[in-house]
Design an enzyme around this catalytic site. Structure first.
Site, PDB file in Angstrom:
ATOM      1  N   VAL A  59      85.026 128.362-100.213  1.00  0.00           N
ATOM      2  CA  VAL A  59      86.328 128.178-100.867  1.00  0.00           C
ATOM      3  C   VAL A  59      86.249 127.261-102.085  1.00  0.00           C
ATOM      4  O   VAL A  59      87.105 127.321-102.968  1.00  0.00           O
ATOM      5  CB  VAL A  59      87.405 127.638 -99.884  1.00  0.00           C
ATOM      6  N   ASN A  85      93.007 126.435 -94.167  1.00  0.00           N
ATOM      7  CA  ASN A  85      92.560 125.660 -93.000  1.00  0.00           C
ATOM      8  C   ASN A  85      91.155 125.068 -93.185  1.00  0.00           C
ATOM      9  O   ASN A  85      90.851 124.034 -92.594  1.00  0.00           O
ATOM     10  CB  ASN A  85      92.579 126.578 -91.766  1.00  0.00           C
ATOM     11  N   SER A 138      95.902 116.680 -91.704  1.00  0.00           N
ATOM     12  CA  SER A 138      95.444 115.851 -90.589  1.00  0.00           C
ATOM     13  C   SER A 138      96.320 114.606 -90.530  1.00  0.00           C
ATOM     14  O   SER A 138      96.846 114.166 -91.568  1.00  0.00           O
ATOM     15  CB  SER A 138      93.994 115.423 -90.817  1.00  0.00           C
ATOM     16  N   TYR A 154      90.157 110.836 -95.645  1.00  0.00           N
ATOM     17  CA  TYR A 154      91.528 110.341 -95.483  1.00  0.00           C
ATOM     18  C   TYR A 154      92.331 110.530 -96.770  1.00  0.00           C
ATOM     19  O   TYR A 154      93.496 110.938 -96.758  1.00  0.00           O
ATOM     20  CB  TYR A 154      91.497 108.871 -95.031  1.00  0.00           C
ATOM     21  N   LYS A 157      93.288 114.283 -97.331  1.00  0.00           N
ATOM     22  CA  LYS A 157      94.391 114.809 -96.520  1.00  0.00           C
ATOM     23  C   LYS A 157      95.735 114.204 -96.961  1.00  0.00           C
ATOM     24  O   LYS A 157      96.761 114.886 -96.902  1.00  0.00           O
ATOM     25  CB  LYS A 157      94.128 114.551 -95.037  1.00  0.00           C
ATOM     26  N   VAL A 186      91.557 117.592 -82.019  1.00  0.00           N
ATOM     27  CA  VAL A 186      91.528 118.964 -81.488  1.00  0.00           C
ATOM     28  C   VAL A 186      90.084 119.294 -81.118  1.00  0.00           C
ATOM     29  O   VAL A 186      89.167 119.031 -81.906  1.00  0.00           O
ATOM     30  CB  VAL A 186      92.032 119.983 -82.545  1.00  0.00           C
TER      31      VAL A 186
HETATM   32  P1  NDP Z   1      85.515 123.218 -87.561  1.00  0.00           P
HETATM   33  O1  NDP Z   1      84.416 122.406 -88.132  1.00  0.00           O
HETATM   34  O2  NDP Z   1      85.374 123.829 -86.224  1.00  0.00           O
HETATM   35  O3  NDP Z   1      85.943 124.362 -88.591  1.00  0.00           O
HETATM   36  C1  NDP Z   1      85.958 124.154 -89.964  1.00  0.00           C
HETATM   37  C2  NDP Z   1      86.046 125.490 -90.648  1.00  0.00           C
HETATM   38  O4  NDP Z   1      86.090 125.288 -92.064  1.00  0.00           O
HETATM   39  C3  NDP Z   1      84.861 126.366 -90.347  1.00  0.00           C
HETATM   40  O5  NDP Z   1      85.311 127.682 -90.096  1.00  0.00           O
HETATM   41  C4  NDP Z   1      84.060 126.329 -91.655  1.00  0.00           C
HETATM   42  O6  NDP Z   1      83.439 127.577 -91.854  1.00  0.00           O
HETATM   43  C5  NDP Z   1      85.171 126.164 -92.671  1.00  0.00           C
HETATM   44  N1  NDP Z   1      84.711 125.633 -93.937  1.00  0.00           N
HETATM   45  C6  NDP Z   1      84.301 124.359 -94.211  1.00  0.00           C
HETATM   46  N2  NDP Z   1      83.929 124.274 -95.486  1.00  0.00           N
HETATM   47  C7  NDP Z   1      84.113 125.503 -96.035  1.00  0.00           C
HETATM   48  C8  NDP Z   1      83.901 126.040 -97.326  1.00  0.00           C
HETATM   49  N3  NDP Z   1      83.410 125.294 -98.329  1.00  0.00           N
HETATM   50  N4  NDP Z   1      84.197 127.340 -97.542  1.00  0.00           N
HETATM   51  C9  NDP Z   1      84.686 128.109 -96.549  1.00  0.00           C
HETATM   52  N5  NDP Z   1      84.906 127.656 -95.310  1.00  0.00           N
HETATM   53  C10 NDP Z   1      84.610 126.370 -95.059  1.00  0.00           C
HETATM   54  O7  NDP Z   1      86.785 122.230 -87.571  1.00  0.00           O
HETATM   55  P2  NDP Z   1      88.330 122.415 -87.203  1.00  0.00           P
HETATM   56  O8  NDP Z   1      88.649 123.780 -86.754  1.00  0.00           O
HETATM   57  O9  NDP Z   1      88.661 121.288 -86.325  1.00  0.00           O
HETATM   58  O10 NDP Z   1      88.968 122.127 -88.637  1.00  0.00           O
HETATM   59  C11 NDP Z   1      89.936 122.969 -89.257  1.00  0.00           C
HETATM   60  C12 NDP Z   1      90.873 122.100 -90.084  1.00  0.00           C
HETATM   61  O11 NDP Z   1      91.574 121.213 -89.206  1.00  0.00           O
HETATM   62  C13 NDP Z   1      90.175 121.212 -91.115  1.00  0.00           C
HETATM   63  O12 NDP Z   1      90.890 121.251 -92.321  1.00  0.00           O
HETATM   64  C14 NDP Z   1      90.248 119.810 -90.496  1.00  0.00           C
HETATM   65  O13 NDP Z   1      90.264 118.808 -91.476  1.00  0.00           O
HETATM   66  C15 NDP Z   1      91.555 119.910 -89.738  1.00  0.00           C
HETATM   67  N6  NDP Z   1      91.689 118.925 -88.661  1.00  0.00           N
HETATM   68  C16 NDP Z   1      90.891 118.981 -87.546  1.00  0.00           C
HETATM   69  C17 NDP Z   1      91.039 118.025 -86.537  1.00  0.00           C
HETATM   70  C18 NDP Z   1      90.225 118.036 -85.288  1.00  0.00           C
HETATM   71  O14 NDP Z   1      90.324 117.061 -84.505  1.00  0.00           O
HETATM   72  N7  NDP Z   1      89.431 119.066 -84.994  1.00  0.00           N
HETATM   73  C19 NDP Z   1      92.029 116.950 -86.656  1.00  0.00           C
HETATM   74  C20 NDP Z   1      92.834 117.011 -87.842  1.00  0.00           C
HETATM   75  C21 NDP Z   1      92.658 117.962 -88.802  1.00  0.00           C
HETATM   76  P3  NDP Z   1      81.890 127.813 -92.238  1.00  0.00           P
HETATM   77  O15 NDP Z   1      81.082 126.771 -91.584  1.00  0.00           O
HETATM   78  O16 NDP Z   1      81.654 129.215 -91.760  1.00  0.00           O
HETATM   79  O17 NDP Z   1      81.884 127.741 -93.718  1.00  0.00           O
END
Ligand code: NDP
Length: 249
Positions: A59, A85, A138, A154, A157, A186
């Protein structure tokens, strides 16, 4: 909350919250566009969905961002929902280290700049469908950092929350809504992917309810915000954090 025939782009759909949202949108009849970089993880999630369009893309790469929007419109002819996301963090040496600007640029480019870019590219299409955007932020936007080495996350977000308000103002007169979900802890691979020393077990007692959420709980809110049930909701920040802001406050 039927999304029958709605076209929903979800960035970061290969893991965690994005994967749960992709499955839930698909179960509700949406034509889902899954975006992520990890082909193996994308394929594993895609198997559980009904005919998603899978786009392997970074992205933060401007050409990739344009490709995400162009391929979606080419295949489905419209965009109804954009879920920004994808997000990440990394620990760094902090203000006294020598790697802060590198970490800052990486984190800001994914967590903030890419959201601004994708929202801008999707906006003309969202105006046509009177669609909406859900940004996954977040509670880090409003609480003090858990570690001295993650200021950039921080900051990113906090800025994302305010971008939501700015975008809601700009697109509101066109009938396009823009909202934020702010999760607390989460249960995903987030810390593992960040190579962080933090764990969800360590964070759990920092919440009022002494629990860590499951990704589906966040997907529930994302679908609500994206649905017609939330037709009066824009520029809002929905917190789903097991009471962590209150306890930390
Ligand atoms: P994960 O690490 O499980 O998922 C993160 C996702 O983001 C993956 O699918 C990864 O895909 C994708 N991603 C990261 N960088 C890129 C990039 N440059 N291009 C495309 N895709 C990207 O974490 P979460 O599901 O927990 O996180 C999802 C969102 O929730 C984030 O924005 C995070 O900040 C937010 N969040 C999460 C919390 C938690 O406790 N888990 C708390 C608060 C907020 P891939 O590796 O395939 O590129």
């Amino acid at each position: 909350m039927s999304f029958k025939n709605k076209v929903v782009i979800i960035t970061g759909a290969s893991s965690g919250i994005g994967a749960a949202a992709a499955k839930m949108f698909s179960d509700e009849g949406a034509r889902v566009v899954m975006v992520g970089r990890n082909e193996t993880k994308l394929a594993a999630v895609a198997k559980r969905l009904s005919s998603p369009l899978v786009i392997r893309a970074d992205v933060a790469n401007d050409d990739d961002a344009r490709r995400i929007i162009n391929e979606t419109v080419k295949k489905f002819g419209q965009i109804d929902v954009l879920v920004n996301n994808a997000g990440m963090t990394m620990e760094h040496g902090g203000l006294l280290g020598n790697d802060i600007m590198q970490a800052y640029d990486t984190i800001m480019s994914i967590n903030l700049r890419a959201v601004v870019h994708l929202t801008s590219l999707a906006a003309p299409h969202l105006i046509k469908t009177k669609g909406n955007v859900v940004n996954v932020s977040s509670i880090a936007a409003v609480i003090p950092p858990a570690s001295q080495r993650s200021a950039s996350y921080y900051i990113s977000k906090a800025a994302l929350n305010h971008f939501t308000v700015c975008a809601a103002v700009e697109l509101g007169s066109h009938g396009v809504r823009v909202n934020t979900l702010s999760p607390g802890p989460v249960n995903t691979d987030f810390f593992e992917n960040a190579k962080s020393t933090l764990t969800f077990e360590a964070v759990r007692p920092l919440t009022l309810l002494n629990r860590v959420s499951e990704p589906e709980e966040m997907a529930d809110v994302i679908l609500y915000l994206a649905s017609d049930r939330a037709r009066g909701v824009t520029g809002s920040n929905y917190v789903n954090d097991n009471g962590m802001i209150i306890k930390r406050g």
